[in-house]
Design an enzyme around this catalytic site. Structure first.
Site, PDB file in Angstrom:
ATOM      1  CG  ASP A 230       0.894 -23.063 -23.254  1.00  0.00           C
ATOM      2  OD1 ASP A 230      -0.046 -23.554 -22.700  1.00  0.00           O
ATOM      3  OD2 ASP A 230       2.063 -23.191 -22.914  1.00  0.00           O
ATOM      4  CB  ILE A 231       2.958 -17.928 -24.118  1.00  0.00           C
ATOM      5  CG1 ILE A 231       1.673 -17.602 -24.836  1.00  0.00           C
ATOM      6  CG2 ILE A 231       3.898 -16.995 -24.511  1.00  0.00           C
ATOM      7  CD1 ILE A 231       1.458 -16.731 -24.335  1.00  0.00           C
ATOM      8  CD  GLU A 273       0.738 -20.983 -19.525  1.00  0.00           C
ATOM      9  OE1 GLU A 273       2.066 -21.341 -19.276  1.00  0.00           O
ATOM     10  OE2 GLU A 273      -0.576 -20.223 -18.463  1.00  0.00           O
TER      11      GLU A 273
END
Length: 366
Positions: A230-231, A273
């Site tokens: 996950d960004i 994301e």
């Protein structure tokens, strides 16, 4: 010396027999080309098409060599072909340069042999495959040169420059149509399983493939690792730099993930994301190494924004291993998701393994 009537009759009979044999040979050649064309129009996959042109053609026409060059400037074929079961692979070209060198502005079938084409023949087949004569067929679709098909023979008279090229011209046209059809079919297939923004697989494909990997790992008892990526602070990137910049970060992260994986590994955009990665036949240490490699590549990458600037980004990774006795793939996915939550809670930009995997590793070491 005037020949006798009997000698003239014999000569006429010889000439007639020669013409009949030539006609029969042409008929057999026509039958072979016709059968090949029918098979080309009926192929259902790119690997079948490549095998037909490079293996079956060589056998059916008693060739010493066959080569296929295909233009692939965007890497579309290079991504699709390596995993396919092909006896021989085509040569993929980044630019038109080799095709221009071979055909020039004429772009017509070339028959080359001793004394007028040794360099071209060597270029077409390579120095390690010496051919004495060759037929070089341009593959043209909608006015564009998309590749070439090469037939080679050790017989210097097999492809004489004065011979006709009617059959070969028709074959090149049919082959070009078949190749374009397969490319379009591959594009449609990939569009149905690929995320349009990042180029990695989409959630739909992942849901299908993950069940297959799960059943294979359970049946054959090999390890299966799952990464949730996950960004970090992605909303802040969108809010501070705009959604086009956020999309560019997603696209570049997807590319970094793909470059970090082996053939057989699976990466997909899970949503927003978040990305998910499956690593078959990979133990905990190997999976952690992959996760850290991806995390560090993202951390060190200068992300190029649409306006030409750069920004930095990081991601967090949750790691889980398929546990013995697991009843479903959802258990593995949930464990990786919980590990990702722990990575976020612990400060982000880190890899955290699921508690069950840490306990198992500790027990094994003690």
């Amino acid at each position: 010396m005037t020949s006798t009537p009997e000698a003239q009759v014999q000569e006429l009979r010889r000439q007639l027999q020669s013409l009949l044999e030539a006609a029969k040979a042409n008929e057999r050649k026509l039958d072979r080309f016709d059968a090949l064309e029918r098979r080309l129009m009926a192929v259902e996959s790119m690997e079948e098409l490549v095998n037909l042109l490079l293996v079956d053609c060589r056998h059916d026409f008693q060739l010493d060599a066959a080569e296929l060059w295909l233009l692939d400037p965007d890497g579309e074929l290079s991504r699709a072909l390596p995993a396919l079961p092909m006896a021989r692979a085509p040569r993929l070209l980044d630019t038109h340069g080799p095709l221009r060198d071979m055909f020039g502005a004429v772009r017509a079938t070339r028959l080359v042999g001793p004394g007028h084409g040794e360099a071209v023949v060597a270029q077409a087949f390579g120095d390690d495959t010496p051919m004495r004569s060759a037929a070089l067929l341009p593959l043209i679709r909608q006015g564009l040169l998309i590749g070439s098909l090469h037939f080679g023979s050790r017989d210097p008279e097999r492809y004489d420059a004065t011979s006709g090229t009617k059959f070969l011209d028709r074959l090149s046209a049919i082959a070009a149509i078949a190749i374009e059809s397969m490319l379009n079919r591959e594009r449609l297939r990939r569009a149905g399983m690929t995320d349009g923004l990042t180029g990695v697989h989409n959630r739909r494909y992942f849901d299908h493939r993950s069940l297959i990997e799960f059943s294979q790992a359970v049946r054959h008892r090999y390890p299966l690792a799952c990464l949730f990526l996950d960004i970090d602070h992605f909303k802040a990137i969108n809010d501070g730099h705009g959604h086009p910049t956020g999309d560019e970060v997603l696209r570049q992260v997807g590319g970094l993930i793909q470059r970090s994986l082996r053939t057989g590994d699976l990466a997909a955009r899970y949503g927003g994301e978040e990305f998910v990665v499956l690593l078959p036949r990979t133990d905990l240490a190997g999976a952690r190494e992959v996760a850290e490699r991806i995390r560090l590549m993202v951390q060190d990458a200068p992300f190029i924004t649409p306006d030409g600037g750069t920004l930095n980004a990081t991601l967090s990774a949750g790691l889980a291993m398929l546990q013995p006795g697991a009843a479903s793939f959802a258990e593995l996915l949930n464990s990786a998701d919980q590990a990702l939550y722990e990575a976020k809670r612990a400060g982000r930009n880190r890899t955290v393994a699921a508690a069950a995997d840490i306990s198992a590793a500790t027990a094994a070491a003690s």
